[in-house]
Motif scaffolding. Sequence first.
Motif, PDB file in Angstrom:
ATOM      1  N   GLY A  21      35.891  53.447  43.281  1.00 10.14           N
ATOM      2  CA  GLY A  21      36.198  54.726  43.910  1.00 10.14           C
ATOM      3  C   GLY A  21      35.440  55.010  45.180  1.00 10.14           C
ATOM      4  O   GLY A  21      35.739  55.984  45.873  1.00 10.14           O
ATOM      5  N   ARG A  23      34.431  54.898  48.984  1.00  8.82           N
ATOM      6  CA  ARG A  23      35.114  54.617  50.242  1.00  8.82           C
ATOM      7  C   ARG A  23      34.135  54.740  51.413  1.00  8.82           C
ATOM      8  O   ARG A  23      33.097  55.400  51.301  1.00  8.82           O
ATOM      9  N   THR A  79      38.729  54.434  31.423  1.00  8.97           N
ATOM     10  CA  THR A  79      39.645  55.349  32.119  1.00  8.97           C
ATOM     11  C   THR A  79      38.910  56.118  33.213  1.00  8.97           C
ATOM     12  O   THR A  79      39.497  56.489  34.234  1.00  8.97           O
ATOM     13  N   TRP A  81      36.597  54.902  35.160  1.00 13.89           N
ATOM     14  CA  TRP A  81      36.612  54.037  36.341  1.00 13.89           C
ATOM     15  C   TRP A  81      37.965  54.110  37.040  1.00 13.89           C
ATOM     16  O   TRP A  81      38.039  54.127  38.266  1.00 13.89           O
ATOM     17  N   TRP A  82      39.015  54.110  36.234  1.00 13.96           N
ATOM     18  CA  TRP A  82      40.379  54.188  36.791  1.00 13.96           C
ATOM     19  C   TRP A  82      40.556  55.469  37.597  1.00 13.96           C
ATOM     20  O   TRP A  82      41.121  55.458  38.687  1.00 13.96           O
ATOM     21  N   LEU A  83      40.067  56.583  37.058  1.00 13.47           N
ATOM     22  CA  LEU A  83      40.173  57.868  37.775  1.00 13.47           C
ATOM     23  C   LEU A  83      39.358  57.841  39.070  1.00 13.47           C
ATOM     24  O   LEU A  83      39.816  58.314  40.122  1.00 13.47           O
ATOM     25  N   ASN A  84      38.162  57.288  39.019  1.00 14.66           N
ATOM     26  CA  ASN A  84      37.347  57.188  40.231  1.00 14.66           C
ATOM     27  C   ASN A  84      38.030  56.311  41.271  1.00 14.66           C
ATOM     28  O   ASN A  84      38.037  56.634  42.465  1.00 14.66           O
ATOM     29  N   ALA A  85      38.584  55.183  40.829  1.00 13.38           N
ATOM     30  CA  ALA A  85      39.245  54.267  41.762  1.00 13.38           C
ATOM     31  C   ALA A  85      40.434  54.922  42.443  1.00 13.38           C
ATOM     32  O   ALA A  85      40.770  54.567  43.575  1.00 13.38           O
ATOM     33  N   ARG A  86      41.050  55.885  41.784  1.00 16.61           N
ATOM     34  CA  ARG A  86      42.192  56.607  42.375  1.00 16.61           C
ATOM     35  C   ARG A  86      41.782  57.944  42.969  1.00 16.61           C
ATOM     36  O   ARG A  86      42.613  58.786  43.256  1.00 16.61           O
ATOM     37  N   ARG A  87      40.469  58.123  43.088  1.00 20.93           N
ATOM     38  CA  ARG A  87      39.876  59.266  43.789  1.00 20.93           C
ATOM     39  C   ARG A  87      40.102  60.587  43.071  1.00 20.93           C
ATOM     40  O   ARG A  87      40.042  61.652  43.679  1.00 20.93           O
ATOM     41  N   HIS A  88      40.312  60.548  41.764  1.00 24.93           N
ATOM     42  CA  HIS A  88      40.319  61.766  40.963  1.00 24.93           C
ATOM     43  C   HIS A  88      38.888  62.001  40.491  1.00 24.93           C
ATOM     44  O   HIS A  88      38.570  61.903  39.300  1.00 24.93           O
TER      45      HIS A  88
END
Length: 372
Positions: A21, A23, A79, A81-88
């Motif tokens: 996540g 950038r 999950t 990590w998934w949210l962080n990777a999608r910037r949630h």
Amino acid sequence: MTKAPHRTAQLTARWRWLSFGVRAEDTATQVRKIVQVNAGVWLLIGTVLIFNALFWLIGNEALIQSGLWQWPVMLAAPTVWWLNARRHLHAARWLMILLAMVDCLLAVAGGQGTASTVHVYFLLFAVMTPTLFAVEEWPATLILVVTNLGMFLALQFGHWPAHPAFALLDAHTQAMMIQSMVVSCVLILILMTMLTEIAAADNENRLIRLAETDPLTGLPNRRQFRQALEAEGSRMAREGGSFVLGVFDLDHFKRVNDEWGHDAGDQALVHIGHVVQGQLRAYDLVARTGGEEFVLLLPHTDLAEARLVVERIRQALEKDPFTYSGQARVITVSIGLALVSDAATMDQRLRQADEAMYQAKHEGRNRVCCAP
């Protein structure tokens, strides 16, 4: 020789496994929060696995059942990590804390009850929540802190019965379980604190590098050049010797901007910086001081040796044309040099190197001139 920084990441290689996540445009605080949340997931997974292994070694039915009840939370944890990777990012923070709370409740309900004091983790979550959420997210922080404190107090004074098999543990093992819960909370808190400090130090170093680096070329900027110049002057005052200052400017650079556009001009500057760096010695420095003007600091060098270095640069640029959109153009430079043998005259000699550079332009460009 200073290398261009990687602008696509804000973390050093050692933090790659915590950088889901992150950038390039994130602030230092945003990076730190993301890293902390990602680390929290690793700690949650690691804690569940370690205690499950311990429970199986002890072989008590209550503890084994309690550990198995925690597996769904551990499997759901990535999950975050998934949210962080999608910037949630806000959702990731909420989910991280909620999963930890559910995990603790499952440990209590699954067999340990409050007998092992596993509910002390709610105090840990209350302490950690403010470090995971940003200051402007204070309502969420307040809600979660109060909720975790409330959960701890409710369980501490209300008591939750353990699985009957827990009573089969001898007094020593029960005491060990209580101690392990407290110690693990302290260790997690220490690890998160250390991570916070290390991440903060990394980000501080990064900000320092950004303050001393030209954002386009990745070369040192005027500020870093001045610092290096002062350091070299101090060294020379102590040890003697001399060094050479150089100033060079791109010949007919305006034509690149006018004919190919400013993007081509920017890429041409990057190309020049790369070629020049490739010709310098390990202890030399090239900096971009503005526009198409660059400066050189050549330590432990006399004028004859400096001429060899900059001639190598000039010839390398002639042999390595700049290419843009399939078109090639040789970009040459005019270089002025000045020998510094007295630290008190550094600024004066830098101006004279600049004058020598203009002399090189007047004499036809693509050449080296030395100040007297």
